[in-house]
Write a protein that holds these residues in place. Sequence first.
Motif, PDB file in Angstrom:
ATOM      1  N   ARG A 100       4.371 -13.520 -40.096  1.00 34.01           N
ATOM      2  CA  ARG A 100       5.585 -13.799 -39.337  1.00 34.01           C
ATOM      3  C   ARG A 100       5.275 -14.090 -37.877  1.00 34.01           C
ATOM      4  NH1 ARG A 100       8.808  -8.512 -41.502  1.00 34.01           N
ATOM      5  NH2 ARG A 100       9.052  -9.156 -43.689  1.00 34.01           N
ATOM      6  N   GLN A 158       9.267  -9.097 -50.438  1.00 36.29           N
ATOM      7  CA  GLN A 158       8.504  -8.507 -49.337  1.00 36.29           C
ATOM      8  C   GLN A 158       9.211  -7.272 -48.789  1.00 36.29           C
ATOM      9  OE1 GLN A 158       5.583  -8.910 -48.213  1.00 36.29           O
ATOM     10  NE2 GLN A 158       5.600  -7.954 -46.198  1.00 36.29           N
ATOM     11  N   THR A 160       3.446  -9.638 -43.698  1.00 34.21           N
ATOM     12  CA  THR A 160       4.153  -9.209 -42.491  1.00 34.21           C
ATOM     13  C   THR A 160       3.538  -9.837 -41.253  1.00 34.21           C
ATOM     14  OG1 THR A 160       4.799  -7.103 -43.502  1.00 34.21           O
ATOM     15  CG2 THR A 160       4.816  -7.206 -41.103  1.00 34.21           C
ATOM     16  N   THR A 176       3.565  -0.446 -44.005  1.00 32.29           N
ATOM     17  CA  THR A 176       3.182  -1.854 -44.028  1.00 32.29           C
ATOM     18  C   THR A 176       3.163  -2.429 -42.621  1.00 32.29           C
ATOM     19  OG1 THR A 176       4.139  -2.099 -46.238  1.00 32.29           O
ATOM     20  CG2 THR A 176       3.784  -4.121 -44.985  1.00 32.29           C
ATOM     21  N   ASP A 177       4.121  -2.043 -41.792  1.00 33.14           N
ATOM     22  CA  ASP A 177       4.154  -2.525 -40.410  1.00 33.14           C
ATOM     23  C   ASP A 177       2.883  -2.125 -39.657  1.00 33.14           C
ATOM     24  OD1 ASP A 177       6.624  -3.621 -40.859  1.00 33.14           O
ATOM     25  OD2 ASP A 177       7.747  -2.090 -39.772  1.00 33.14           O
ATOM     26  N   SER A 216      13.234  -2.114 -40.805  1.00 32.28           N
ATOM     27  CA  SER A 216      11.896  -2.472 -41.261  1.00 32.28           C
ATOM     28  C   SER A 216      11.123  -1.203 -41.527  1.00 32.28           C
ATOM     29  CB  SER A 216      11.180  -3.306 -40.203  1.00 32.28           C
ATOM     30  OG  SER A 216       9.878  -3.612 -40.601  1.00 32.28           O
ATOM     31  N   GLU A 267       7.815  -3.399 -47.799  1.00 28.07           N
ATOM     32  CA  GLU A 267       7.978  -2.828 -46.464  1.00 28.07           C
ATOM     33  C   GLU A 267       8.800  -1.545 -46.489  1.00 28.07           C
ATOM     34  OE1 GLU A 267       9.606  -5.967 -44.112  1.00 28.07           O
ATOM     35  OE2 GLU A 267       7.763  -7.158 -44.163  1.00 28.07           O
TER      36      GLU A 267
END
Length: 229
Positions: A192, A132, A189, A149-150, A12, A136
């Motif tokens: 989720r 997506q 993200t 992005t995380d 990720s 990421e």
Amino acid sequence: MEAALTLVPGGSAITKLVGEFVPTQAQKSRGKWEVAISERTNENTSRINEHDQVLNPTITLTGVAVELAVALGRAPGNGMRGPRRMLADLCAFLPGVDRGDVEQAAFELNAHGLVQIDRAIGRDNWWLRLTQKFYEQIDHQVMGWESSTDKDARTLAKLLLEDEAREWTPTLHAASGWELRRFNPAFETLLRCVPEGRVSQERQPDYPARSLSLIPEDRATLRRLLLDR
């Protein structure tokens, strides 16, 4: 040096651009760290990296695949799947590149899940849209943003916990101060972590979901997300 994009399968936001593209802050930090640590620590780190390489073999994209990924990332958009782009559209991004090479690059990105290619009848009747995973893996490398992005998703979680009114997505978007291109991948993200039943399902063009209906269990999950760094 030729530009290269390194992907860790299943990872990720673990990507790296080298060559003419600016190195990430993490790469810069690692370089400083490697100068400062002792020879023994270097040896131990090398062994850890070798072990990680066995468990998570990397895939390196080079040449036109990298050029196309960068062009797609920097093209105007709202951070969602985006418009259907046919081969002619992709060639317009890279006017000096052979049409066949662009096509090959597109299918290489598709093979790694960075884009989704769909077909209609006819060999050349296909188009791609971004996934997506593309955002990421690629965004923080090519967009000039200070975080991945995380990390952006964690920022949104913090904003949600601060004010229940931000469960209305336009309000959360405004609080972030980001353009849609940055906001939506991070919001996707974050989704989720929220059960499907608490995410609005209406179809609309601006956001992955128009609103959330969080309950205490969901907020506990978001608080845990902030601690899991």
